[in-house]
Design an enzyme around this catalytic site. Structure first.
Site, PDB file in Angstrom:
ATOM      1  N   ARG A 118      48.943  13.461  36.721  1.00 45.41           N
ATOM      2  CA  ARG A 118      49.775  14.520  37.959  1.00 45.41           C
ATOM      3  C   ARG A 118      48.673  15.615  37.608  1.00 45.41           C
ATOM      4  NH1 ARG A 118      54.820  14.352  34.893  1.00 45.41           N
ATOM      5  NH2 ARG A 118      55.711  16.382  36.563  1.00 45.41           N
ATOM      6  N   ARG A 133      62.104  11.111  32.978  1.00 39.09           N
ATOM      7  CA  ARG A 133      62.033  11.165  34.133  1.00 39.09           C
ATOM      8  C   ARG A 133      60.521   9.484  33.330  1.00 39.09           C
ATOM      9  NH1 ARG A 133      60.643  16.899  36.868  1.00 39.09           N
ATOM     10  NH2 ARG A 133      58.222  15.935  37.646  1.00 39.09           N
ATOM     11  N   LYS A 175      57.733  25.682  36.338  1.00 40.20           N
ATOM     12  CA  LYS A 175      58.323  26.200  36.942  1.00 40.20           C
ATOM     13  C   LYS A 175      59.328  26.010  37.271  1.00 40.20           C
ATOM     14  CE  LYS A 175      55.841  23.042  39.713  1.00 40.20           C
ATOM     15  NZ  LYS A 175      54.905  22.487  38.374  1.00 40.20           N
ATOM     16  N   ARG A 206      60.176  16.017  27.158  1.00 37.26           N
ATOM     17  CA  ARG A 206      60.851  16.418  28.693  1.00 37.26           C
ATOM     18  C   ARG A 206      62.107  15.557  28.483  1.00 37.26           C
ATOM     19  NH1 ARG A 206      60.035  18.600  33.896  1.00 37.26           N
ATOM     20  NH2 ARG A 206      58.010  16.789  34.422  1.00 37.26           N
TER      21      ARG A 206
HETATM   22  P1  AP5 Z   1      59.758  22.537  33.309  1.00 36.52           P
HETATM   23  O1  AP5 Z   1      60.421  23.604  34.145  1.00 36.52           O
HETATM   24  O2  AP5 Z   1      60.643  21.143  33.708  1.00 36.52           O
HETATM   25  O3  AP5 Z   1      58.427  22.221  34.202  1.00 36.52           O
HETATM   26  P2  AP5 Z   1      57.334  22.372  35.468  1.00 36.52           P
HETATM   27  O4  AP5 Z   1      56.483  22.615  35.955  1.00 36.52           O
HETATM   28  O5  AP5 Z   1      58.516  22.139  36.322  1.00 36.52           O
HETATM   29  O6  AP5 Z   1      57.326  20.608  35.730  1.00 36.52           O
HETATM   30  P3  AP5 Z   1      57.657  19.752  36.725  1.00 36.52           P
HETATM   31  O7  AP5 Z   1      56.971  18.501  35.312  1.00 36.52           O
HETATM   32  O8  AP5 Z   1      58.412  19.904  36.921  1.00 36.52           O
HETATM   33  O9  AP5 Z   1      56.702  19.546  38.190  1.00 36.52           O
HETATM   34  P4  AP5 Z   1      55.890  18.764  38.233  1.00 36.52           P
HETATM   35  O10 AP5 Z   1      54.548  19.781  39.814  1.00 36.52           O
HETATM   36  O11 AP5 Z   1      55.080  17.658  38.265  1.00 36.52           O
HETATM   37  O12 AP5 Z   1      56.800  18.379  39.227  1.00 36.52           O
HETATM   38  P5  AP5 Z   1      58.149  18.109  40.084  1.00 36.52           P
HETATM   39  O13 AP5 Z   1      59.003  17.643  39.818  1.00 36.52           O
HETATM   40  O14 AP5 Z   1      57.266  19.367  41.474  1.00 36.52           O
HETATM   41  O15 AP5 Z   1      59.603  22.856  32.173  1.00 36.52           O
HETATM   42  C1  AP5 Z   1      58.800  21.498  31.482  1.00 36.52           C
HETATM   43  C2  AP5 Z   1      59.158  21.017  30.421  1.00 36.52           C
HETATM   44  O16 AP5 Z   1      58.869  21.750  29.452  1.00 36.52           O
HETATM   45  C3  AP5 Z   1      60.733  20.949  29.838  1.00 36.52           C
HETATM   46  O17 AP5 Z   1      60.985  19.699  29.026  1.00 36.52           O
HETATM   47  C4  AP5 Z   1      61.133  22.492  29.875  1.00 36.52           C
HETATM   48  O18 AP5 Z   1      62.482  22.346  29.060  1.00 36.52           O
HETATM   49  C5  AP5 Z   1      60.079  22.661  29.084  1.00 36.52           C
HETATM   50  N1  AP5 Z   1      59.751  23.845  28.950  1.00 36.52           N
HETATM   51  C6  AP5 Z   1      59.911  24.378  30.209  1.00 36.52           C
HETATM   52  N2  AP5 Z   1      59.126  26.397  29.209  1.00 36.52           N
HETATM   53  C7  AP5 Z   1      58.609  26.188  28.098  1.00 36.52           C
HETATM   54  C8  AP5 Z   1      58.399  26.895  27.367  1.00 36.52           C
HETATM   55  N3  AP5 Z   1      58.159  28.152  27.922  1.00 36.52           N
HETATM   56  N4  AP5 Z   1      58.193  26.976  25.879  1.00 36.52           N
HETATM   57  C9  AP5 Z   1      58.283  25.141  25.607  1.00 36.52           C
HETATM   58  N5  AP5 Z   1      58.919  24.903  26.599  1.00 36.52           N
HETATM   59  C10 AP5 Z   1      59.232  25.191  27.579  1.00 36.52           C
HETATM   60  O19 AP5 Z   1      57.248  16.649  41.568  1.00 36.52           O
HETATM   61  C11 AP5 Z   1      57.150  15.214  40.774  1.00 36.52           C
HETATM   62  C12 AP5 Z   1      56.416  14.925  41.868  1.00 36.52           C
HETATM   63  O20 AP5 Z   1      57.604  14.294  43.011  1.00 36.52           O
HETATM   64  C13 AP5 Z   1      55.239  14.722  41.860  1.00 36.52           C
HETATM   65  O21 AP5 Z   1      54.449  14.104  41.187  1.00 36.52           O
HETATM   66  C14 AP5 Z   1      55.220  14.314  43.821  1.00 36.52           C
HETATM   67  O22 AP5 Z   1      55.395  12.643  43.549  1.00 36.52           O
HETATM   68  C15 AP5 Z   1      56.152  14.840  44.563  1.00 36.52           C
HETATM   69  N6  AP5 Z   1      56.337  15.938  44.958  1.00 36.52           N
HETATM   70  C16 AP5 Z   1      57.106  17.201  44.415  1.00 36.52           C
HETATM   71  N7  AP5 Z   1      56.508  17.828  45.242  1.00 36.52           N
HETATM   72  C17 AP5 Z   1      55.915  17.438  46.234  1.00 36.52           C
HETATM   73  C18 AP5 Z   1      55.144  18.381  47.554  1.00 36.52           C
HETATM   74  N8  AP5 Z   1      54.907  19.763  47.581  1.00 36.52           N
HETATM   75  N9  AP5 Z   1      54.351  17.089  48.110  1.00 36.52           N
HETATM   76  C19 AP5 Z   1      54.302  16.143  47.875  1.00 36.52           C
HETATM   77  N10 AP5 Z   1      54.886  15.413  46.680  1.00 36.52           N
HETATM   78  C20 AP5 Z   1      55.371  16.287  45.746  1.00 36.52           C
END
Ligand code: AP5
Length: 217
Positions: A172, A161, A13, A128
């Site tokens: 998660r 992270r 994402k 990552r």
């Molecule tokens: P990346 O693009 O970083 O993936 P992502 O889907 O954004 O993963 P996240 O872990 O950031 O999502 P998340 O939803 O768990 O965490 P968030 O920060 O939102 O890619 C991941 C890896 O893969 C990278 O190394 C990248 O280089 C690689 N990659 C990407 N595309 C690729 C491809 N095509 N091929 C190969 N490799 C690839 O949330 C963190 C925490 O914040 C949550 O757990 C929660 O506690 C809190 N939080 C956030 N939003 C909310 C909300 N709305 N409500 C409540 N709590 C929230």
């Protein structure tokens, strides 16, 4: 154009939302990034959010809705051409709040649902690495930095992270299935959902997303 980017942790994402924002001039809003910044700055919000994030749990709805609401109001005030929301909404309550928040900004145009098998998501998360200085994202196998532990872009130190260990990544994913996946049906019933295959290279996925938005070519 206002777009939501959905999908399990590690689906890509953040990577894809950043690219779409750049390509189509949209504002990229990611509560995860805003919360990590608040933790780094040791603000009151950061102190409250940290324990939830480290456990892989969702931060309470009220805090997130307030956080994203203020950023959306700023985007509207600056007449932004649109937003791409990455990681919001994650609960039904957040989705209902978003409808109200986007009322004066033309409403929601599409929900892009990035689909990825669970083991692949875990492999992406545990490999990552992120730059502590500029936030650039790497992967030890799929997108390795030129020199280990150092950011290619700014020379800052890379770190893992605290929620990217295998155990927390799986927790998660479980939270995602329970709390967020119901939104797939919610948005499908509204005719806004576009499922997009998240496998393959970053470039291939970007093209699929652009095509799902009718913006390819
Ligand atoms: P990346 O693009 O970083 O993936 P992502 O889907 O954004 O993963 P996240 O872990 O950031 O999502 P998340 O939803 O768990 O965490 P968030 O920060 O939102 O890619 C991941 C890896 O893969 C990278 O190394 C990248 O280089 C690689 N990659 C990407 N595309 C690729 C491809 N095509 N091929 C190969 N490799 C690839 O949330 C963190 C925490 O914040 C949550 O757990 C929660 O506690 C809190 N939080 C956030 N939003 C909310 C909300 N709305 N409500 C409540 N709590 C929230």
């Amino acid at each position: 154009m206002n777009v939501v980017m959905m999908g399990p942790p590690g689906a890509g994402k953040g990577t894809q939302a950043g690219l779409l924002a750049e390509r189509f001039g949209l504002v990229h809003l990611a509560p995860g990034d805003l919360l990590r910044q608040a933790v780094k700055e040791d603000t009151a919000l950061g102190r409250r959010a940290k324990e939830y994030m480290d456990a892989g749990r969702l931060v309470p709805d009220d805090l997130i809705i307030e956080l994203i609401g203020s950023r959306l109001r700023e985007a509207v005030a600056h007449r932004a051409p649109g937003v791409v929301l990455d990681g919001f909404p994650r609960t039904l309550r957040q989705a209902e709040a978003l409808t109200g928040l986007l009322e004066k900004a033309g409403g929601l145009d599409a929900v892009l649902n990035l689909c990825l098998p669970e083991d692949e998501a875990v492999a992406r998360l545990t490999g990552r690495r992120v730059c502590r200085k500029c936030g650039a994202n790497y992967h030890l196998v799929y997108k390795p930095p030129d020199s280990p532990d150092t950011c290619d872009r700014c020379g800052g130190p890379l770190y893992q992270r605290s929620d990217d260990t295998e155990a927390t990544a799986r927790a998660r994913l479980e939270v995602y299935r329970r709390e967020t996946e119901p939104l797939v049906t919610y948005y499908a019933e509204k005719g806004l959902l576009r499922d997009v295959d998240g496998r393959g290279s970053v470039g291939e996925v970007t093209e699929r997303l652009a095509s799902a938005l009718g913006l390819d070519g």
